[in-house]
Enzyme design. Structure first.
Site, PDB file in Angstrom:
ATOM      1  CD  GLU A   1      -2.705   1.525   0.324  1.00 49.21           C
ATOM      2  OE1 GLU A   1      -2.441   2.612  -0.340  1.00 49.21           O
ATOM      3  OE2 GLU A   1      -3.710   0.659  -0.134  1.00 49.21           O
TER       4      GLU A   1
ATOM      5  CG  ASP B   1      -7.840   5.185  -7.618  1.00 53.69           C
ATOM      6  OD1 ASP B   1      -9.051   5.750  -8.086  1.00 53.69           O
ATOM      7  OD2 ASP B   1      -6.982   6.037  -7.104  1.00 53.69           O
TER       8      ASP B   1
ATOM      9  CG  ASP C   1     -18.167   0.383  -5.714  1.00 55.99           C
ATOM     10  OD1 ASP C   1     -16.966   0.110  -5.547  1.00 55.99           O
ATOM     11  OD2 ASP C   1     -18.555   1.747  -5.888  1.00 55.99           O
TER      12      ASP C   1
ATOM     13  CB  THR D   1     -13.093  -2.926   2.971  1.00 52.00           C
ATOM     14  OG1 THR D   1     -13.989  -2.636   1.954  1.00 52.00           O
ATOM     15  CG2 THR D   1     -12.679  -4.324   2.904  1.00 52.00           C
ATOM     16  NE  ARG D   2     -11.377   2.167   6.612  1.00 50.54           N
ATOM     17  CZ  ARG D   2     -10.707   3.083   7.576  1.00 50.54           C
ATOM     18  NH1 ARG D   2     -10.780   4.267   7.557  1.00 50.54           N
ATOM     19  NH2 ARG D   2     -10.619   2.224   8.747  1.00 50.54           N
ATOM     20  CE1 TYR D   3     -10.901   3.520   0.643  1.00 52.61           C
ATOM     21  CE2 TYR D   3     -10.130   1.251   1.528  1.00 52.61           C
ATOM     22  CZ  TYR D   3     -10.133   2.677   1.298  1.00 52.61           C
ATOM     23  OH  TYR D   3      -8.883   3.218   1.607  1.00 52.61           O
TER      24      TYR D   3
END
Length: 237
Positions: free
Chosen positions: A94, A143, A179, A216-218
Site C-alpha cells: 500500500e 482505485d 462496485d 471493508t470501509r470502501y
C-alpha cells in the site's frame, strides 16, 4: 531503446495517486517508527537491493503459503485474514502511508505475527517476488479511475497483470472486489488475457461475497451510496 530509470537505477514508473493524507496522529507516527521496518518482507527498494535479487520468502516465512493483498486500504481485511489463517503468511502492499499506519495499529491490536508490509507500489514488490510464489491474491476496491482517459491507470492492465501472473502459482486464486460496473467489465476482459480463468458458474458466484469475507470501509461506503459490489474469483492457469 533503453528503459528510462531513476537516479538509483530503478525503472522509471509513473505513479498516480496519493502517498500522504492528513497529518498522522502521534500514535500512528509511532507505529511507523517502531513497527514498520521489522515487518518488511525483505529489501524491496532499489537502494537496499540494487541488483533486484528475489526475496528469500522461506527465510522470512518458513514453509507457509504466501498470500498477497494489493492496496490494503486501512488494513481491516488483511488483519482479518491473517488472524483467521495463522498457517499462512500475508504480504500487504500500500503506497498511501496513512493506510499503512492504520494497518500497523490493527496488527498491534490483533497480535498478528504472520504479516509483512511493503509501504509502496505493488510493481516494485513484483520485481523481487520469486516466480510462482503466491498462492492467493486480493485486489479489493481498487482505485476506479472513473474517467475513460484514466482507465490505463487501473490495476487491471497489462503493466500490473503480467508481473502478477508471473509471481502466482499455477492454480492460485485471485479475488477482485469492486462496485464500479465499468471496472467489472475491464476486469473480465483483461484478467483472462493474462493467464487467469474466471471461476463463476452462476450469478451468486459474483453477487454474493466470499464465505470468509470481511466488509471493508470502501464497501460500506459503496453500499451507503447505492452501488452494488461484485465479487470476482479467478484461478491462475
Amino acid at each position: 531503446m533503453s528503459t528510462p530509470s531513476s537516479p538509483s537505477g530503478a525503472p522509471w514508473r509513473n505513479f498516480y495517486g496519493r502517498r500522504h493524507g492528513k497529518t498522522l496522529r502521534p500514535s500512528q507516527q509511532g507505529y511507523l517508527e517502531e513497527d514498520l521496518a521489522a515487518l518488511s518482507p525483505g529489501p524491496v527498494d532499489w537502494d537496499a537491493n540494487p541488483e533486484r535479487h528475489p526475496l528469500d520468502l522461506a527465510a522470512r516465512f518458513g514453509d507457509r503459503e504466501i498470500w498477497l493483498e494489493i492496496g490494503f486500504g486501512g488494513g481491516e481485511h488483511m488483519v482479518h485474514q491473517a488472524v483467521a489463517n495463522p498457517e499462512v503468511a500475508i504480504i500487504g502492499c500500500e503506497p498511501f502511508i496513512n493506510g499503512v499506519a492504520m494497518l500497523l495499529g490493527k496488527i498491534r491490536q490483533a497480535g498478528a505475527e504472520n504479516v509483512a508490509v511493503h509501504p509502496g507500489d505493488a510493481r516494485d514488490l513484483f520485481d523481487v517476488l520469486p516466480p510462482a510464489s503466491i498462492s492467493r491474491a486480493f485486489l479489493l476496491y481498487p482505485d476506479p479511475w472513473p474517467k475513460k482517459k484514466h482507465h490505463r491507470r487501473r490495476f487491471v492492465t497489462a503493466e500490473h497483470l503480467e508481473p502478477l501472473a508471473r509471481v502466482m502459482k499455477p492454480g492460485a486464486i485471485l479475488r477482485v472486489a469492486t462496485d464500479i460496473p465499468d471496472y467489472v467489465r475491464q476486469t473480465l476482459v483483461e484478467v483472462p488475457r493474462h493467464g487467469f480463468a474466471w471461476t463463476a458458474d452462476r450469478p451468486a458466484d459474483w453477487r454474493e461475497p466470499w464465505d470468509d469475507w470481511l466488509s471493508t470501509r470502501y464497501e460500506k461506503k459503496a453500499l451507503r451510496e447505492g452501488r452494488v459490489p461484485h465479487y470476482l474469483t479467478f484461478r491462475r492457469v
